[in-house]
Design a protein around this motif. Structure first.
Motif, PDB file in Angstrom:
ATOM      1  N   MET A   1       0.849  -1.199   0.000  1.00 45.18           N
ATOM      2  CA  MET A   1       0.000   0.000   0.000  1.00 45.18           C
ATOM      3  C   MET A   1       0.877   1.239   0.000  1.00 45.18           C
ATOM      4  N   LYS A   2       0.533   2.223  -0.801  1.00 45.52           N
ATOM      5  CA  LYS A   2       1.352   3.420  -0.913  1.00 45.52           C
ATOM      6  C   LYS A   2       1.322   4.255   0.360  1.00 45.52           C
ATOM      7  N   HIS A   3       2.391   5.040   0.554  1.00 47.34           N
ATOM      8  CA  HIS A   3       2.475   5.910   1.726  1.00 47.34           C
ATOM      9  C   HIS A   3       1.475   7.049   1.606  1.00 47.34           C
ATOM     10  N   ILE A   4       0.834   7.370   2.705  1.00 46.62           N
ATOM     11  CA  ILE A   4      -0.158   8.446   2.724  1.00 46.62           C
ATOM     12  C   ILE A   4       0.328   9.563   3.640  1.00 46.62           C
ATOM     13  N   ASP A   5       0.298  10.788   3.157  1.00 48.68           N
ATOM     14  CA  ASP A   5       0.639  11.950   3.968  1.00 48.68           C
ATOM     15  C   ASP A   5      -0.631  12.419   4.665  1.00 48.68           C
ATOM     16  N   TRP A   6      -0.789  12.013   5.912  1.00 50.28           N
ATOM     17  CA  TRP A   6      -2.018  12.324   6.634  1.00 50.28           C
ATOM     18  C   TRP A   6      -2.153  13.803   6.970  1.00 50.28           C
ATOM     19  N   ASP A   7      -1.064  14.544   6.873  1.00 47.07           N
ATOM     20  CA  ASP A   7      -1.121  15.968   7.197  1.00 47.07           C
ATOM     21  C   ASP A   7      -1.887  16.784   6.161  1.00 47.07           C
ATOM     22  N   ILE A   8      -2.184  16.199   5.006  1.00 46.63           N
ATOM     23  CA  ILE A   8      -2.940  16.934   3.994  1.00 46.63           C
ATOM     24  C   ILE A   8      -4.424  17.008   4.350  1.00 46.63           C
ATOM     25  N   PHE A   9      -4.827  16.190   5.321  1.00 41.75           N
ATOM     26  CA  PHE A   9      -6.229  16.198   5.727  1.00 41.75           C
ATOM     27  C   PHE A   9      -6.435  17.233   6.838  1.00 41.75           C
ATOM     28  N   ASN A  10      -7.493  18.005   6.716  1.00 38.08           N
ATOM     29  CA  ASN A  10      -7.733  19.111   7.648  1.00 38.08           C
ATOM     30  C   ASN A  10      -8.509  18.716   8.895  1.00 38.08           C
ATOM     31  N   SER A  11      -9.128  17.562   8.878  1.00 38.40           N
ATOM     32  CA  SER A  11      -9.924  17.149  10.030  1.00 38.40           C
ATOM     33  C   SER A  11      -9.984  15.631  10.109  1.00 38.40           C
ATOM     34  N   TYR A  18     -11.735   9.316   3.881  1.00 38.06           N
ATOM     35  CA  TYR A  18     -10.736   8.725   2.992  1.00 38.06           C
ATOM     36  C   TYR A  18     -10.606   7.226   3.250  1.00 38.06           C
ATOM     37  N   LEU A  19     -10.558   6.848   4.523  1.00 37.99           N
ATOM     38  CA  LEU A  19     -10.426   5.435   4.872  1.00 37.99           C
ATOM     39  C   LEU A  19     -11.611   4.620   4.355  1.00 37.99           C
ATOM     40  N   LEU A  90      -4.278   7.227  15.137  1.00 37.98           N
ATOM     41  CA  LEU A  90      -4.167   5.769  15.088  1.00 37.98           C
ATOM     42  C   LEU A  90      -3.538   5.283  13.785  1.00 37.98           C
ATOM     43  N   VAL A  91      -3.972   5.839  12.655  1.00 35.61           N
ATOM     44  CA  VAL A  91      -3.391   5.373  11.383  1.00 35.61           C
ATOM     45  C   VAL A  91      -1.934   5.802  11.268  1.00 35.61           C
ATOM     46  N   GLN A  92      -1.589   6.943  11.857  1.00 38.30           N
ATOM     47  CA  GLN A  92      -0.182   7.367  11.858  1.00 38.30           C
ATOM     48  C   GLN A  92       0.668   6.425  12.702  1.00 38.30           C
ATOM     49  N   ILE A  93       0.122   5.972  13.839  1.00 41.27           N
ATOM     50  CA  ILE A  93       0.834   5.009  14.680  1.00 41.27           C
ATOM     51  C   ILE A  93       1.034   3.697  13.917  1.00 41.27           C
ATOM     52  N   ILE A  94      -0.013   3.241  13.241  1.00 43.38           N
ATOM     53  CA  ILE A  94       0.104   2.003  12.460  1.00 43.38           C
ATOM     54  C   ILE A  94       1.153   2.155  11.369  1.00 43.38           C
ATOM     55  N   ASP A  95       1.178   3.301  10.712  1.00 42.11           N
ATOM     56  CA  ASP A  95       2.199   3.565   9.679  1.00 42.11           C
ATOM     57  C   ASP A  95       3.604   3.459  10.242  1.00 42.11           C
ATOM     58  N   ARG A  96       3.819   4.096  11.396  1.00 45.96           N
ATOM     59  CA  ARG A  96       5.152   4.095  12.003  1.00 45.96           C
ATOM     60  C   ARG A  96       5.538   2.690  12.455  1.00 45.96           C
ATOM     61  N   LEU A  97       4.594   1.965  13.022  1.00 49.62           N
ATOM     62  CA  LEU A  97       4.881   0.594  13.463  1.00 49.62           C
ATOM     63  C   LEU A  97       5.261  -0.285  12.274  1.00 49.62           C
ATOM     64  N   LYS A  98       4.515  -0.153  11.191  1.00 47.24           N
ATOM     65  CA  LYS A  98       4.828  -0.946  10.012  1.00 47.24           C
ATOM     66  C   LYS A  98       6.215  -0.610   9.492  1.00 47.24           C
ATOM     67  N   ALA A  99       6.587   0.666   9.495  1.00 48.42           N
ATOM     68  CA  ALA A  99       7.912   1.082   9.036  1.00 48.42           C
ATOM     69  C   ALA A  99       9.012   0.547   9.946  1.00 48.42           C
TER      70      ALA A  99
END
Length: 389
Positions: A1-11, A18-19, A90-99
């Motif tokens: 799955m491609k990397h997602i920049d979650w900071d582009i989302f405003n809320s 998106y999810l 939560l999704v950012q934590i999952i991203d970091r854990l996977k990395a």
């Protein structure tokens, strides 16, 4: 799955939307078996290279719980005022854990199914390539089964017979777990019963084993993590040292009879032979030099290859080491908090069954690996136990 920049989302609403648009992960026996194998390979690689990584992580998704179990190690029934993670966090934590190398992710509560986004979190964890499981009290499983059917495993908390279980977990709890078990079986998802051992359920070991067998579930037993707290608050719940040993020996015998006990015999034997009193000492640290692996202990890999991230952000090795001042992902980031937990960890051996089953696997115990491979193949491909009922 491609990397997602979650900071582009405003809320958080935008993140959730998106999810919901992401593809739905459709689990199959082959897919589940594949991700179990990937996790094991990650363990082997980490051990072979001597490179400690968080290959196994328990992620507590929220502080809230709809029950208030008397023995709860995290007091989640009393933590409603602590703010939960946002969906984005939560999704950012999952991203970091996977990395960082995580291969096995267990979602835990509180009660995770209280989150409105839990289905999207489960789906995202699977799309990221984790073997993913969920621990739940079962109350909301019938309502949310469509959202969590993508998972590889669902674990239900149940301590014993109806009257004994409900005494500590709440009236009506037993019936809710039975309903959840029926739904999980209908959807053909692997299911584990998790029983916490107390004096109230000391005579329910075989009852639970029969229940697991009849419902094609696995069964695991857990020794209380917080005996010291319970002795001051609910002393009538705490088993004596001898009761703990007797119960553990009974579990060994049930395992030998072919019941679907999750733990390997070497793990159970280590618990039976624990050299200290259970009501006084349940783990040893690096300072306890007079106790070594020669005592039959299983070396601890919590804080090396396995971590627990609480809903308040703290990273701990396990709930027996529930330090209020533990490093926090909200302050240090996921990588920084895990590193500090790793570097300050002093625990070496313990008597906790669930911990040691994972320790034996992470330590590449041949017996445990063979046992778990057989279990995982049977679970992934829905192979029924061969015993006659």
């Amino acid at each position: 799955m491609k990397h997602i920049d979650w900071d582009i989302f405003n809320s958080d609403e935008e993140v959730f939307a998106y999810l919901k648009k992401l593809p739905r992960y459709r689990n199959t026996p082959l897919k589940s078996a594949f991700w179990r194998a990937v996790f094991l390979l990650k363990v082997i690689w980490s051990r072979a290279t001597g490179n400690d990584k968080p290959v196994f992580v328990v992620l507590v998704t929220n502080n809230r719980c709809n029950l208030n179990c008397r023995y709860c190690y995290g007091s989640y029934g009393e933590r409603s005022k602590i703010e939960d993670y946002s969906t984005k966090e939560l999704v950012q934590i999952i991203d970091r854990l996977k990395a960082l190398g995580t291969g096995l992710l267990t979602l835990h509560g509180g009660e995770s199914l209280l989150r409105k986004d839990i289905g999207e979190i489960c789906n995202y964890a699977k799309l990221k390539g984790c073997y993913a499981s969920l621990n739940t009290n079962g109350y909301l499983v019938p309502k949310k089964i469509e959202e969590i059917k993508c998972l590889d495993n669902i674990c239900l908390s149940l301590d014993g017979r109806e009257e004994n279980n409900d005494k500590n977990r709440g009236m009506g709890c037993y019936k809710k777990v039975m309903e959840a078990m029926d739904i999980i079986r209908k959807y053909r998802r692997p299911c584990v019963i998790s029983a916490t051992l107390t004096k109230d359920t000391v005579d329910d070991m075989e009852y639970l084993a029969d229940l697991a067998l009849k419902n094609n579930c696995r069964l695991q037993y857990s020794i209380l993590y917080n005996v010291d707290k319970m002795e001051g608050k609910y002393p009538e719940m705490v088993m004596t040292d001898q009761e703990t040993r007797n119960v553990t020996q009974e579990i060994v015998e049930l395992k030998k009879k072919g019941y679907p006990i999750y733990y390997s015999e070497n793990v159970l034997t280590a618990a039976v032979n624990w050299p200290a009193r259970y009501d006084e000492r349940m783990f040893f640290t690096e300072k306890d030099t007079h106790f070594t692996k020669d005592n039959g202990f299983i070396p601890c890999y919590h804080g090396k290859l396995k971590y627990q991230i609480d809903a308040d952000g703290r990273v701990i090795t396990c709930w027996a080491q529930d330090d209020p001042a533990a490093p926090n992902v909200k302050e240090l980031g996921v990588e920084g908090a895990i590193k500090k937990c790793h570097d300050t960890n002093k625990c070496r051996y313990c008597a906790f069954l669930a911990n040691n089953e994972h320790n034996a696997l992470l330590g590449l115990s041949f017996r445990t690996i063979i046992d778990l491979v057989c279990i995982h193949i049977a679970d992934a491909f829905k192979i029924k136990d061969g015993r006659k009922l």
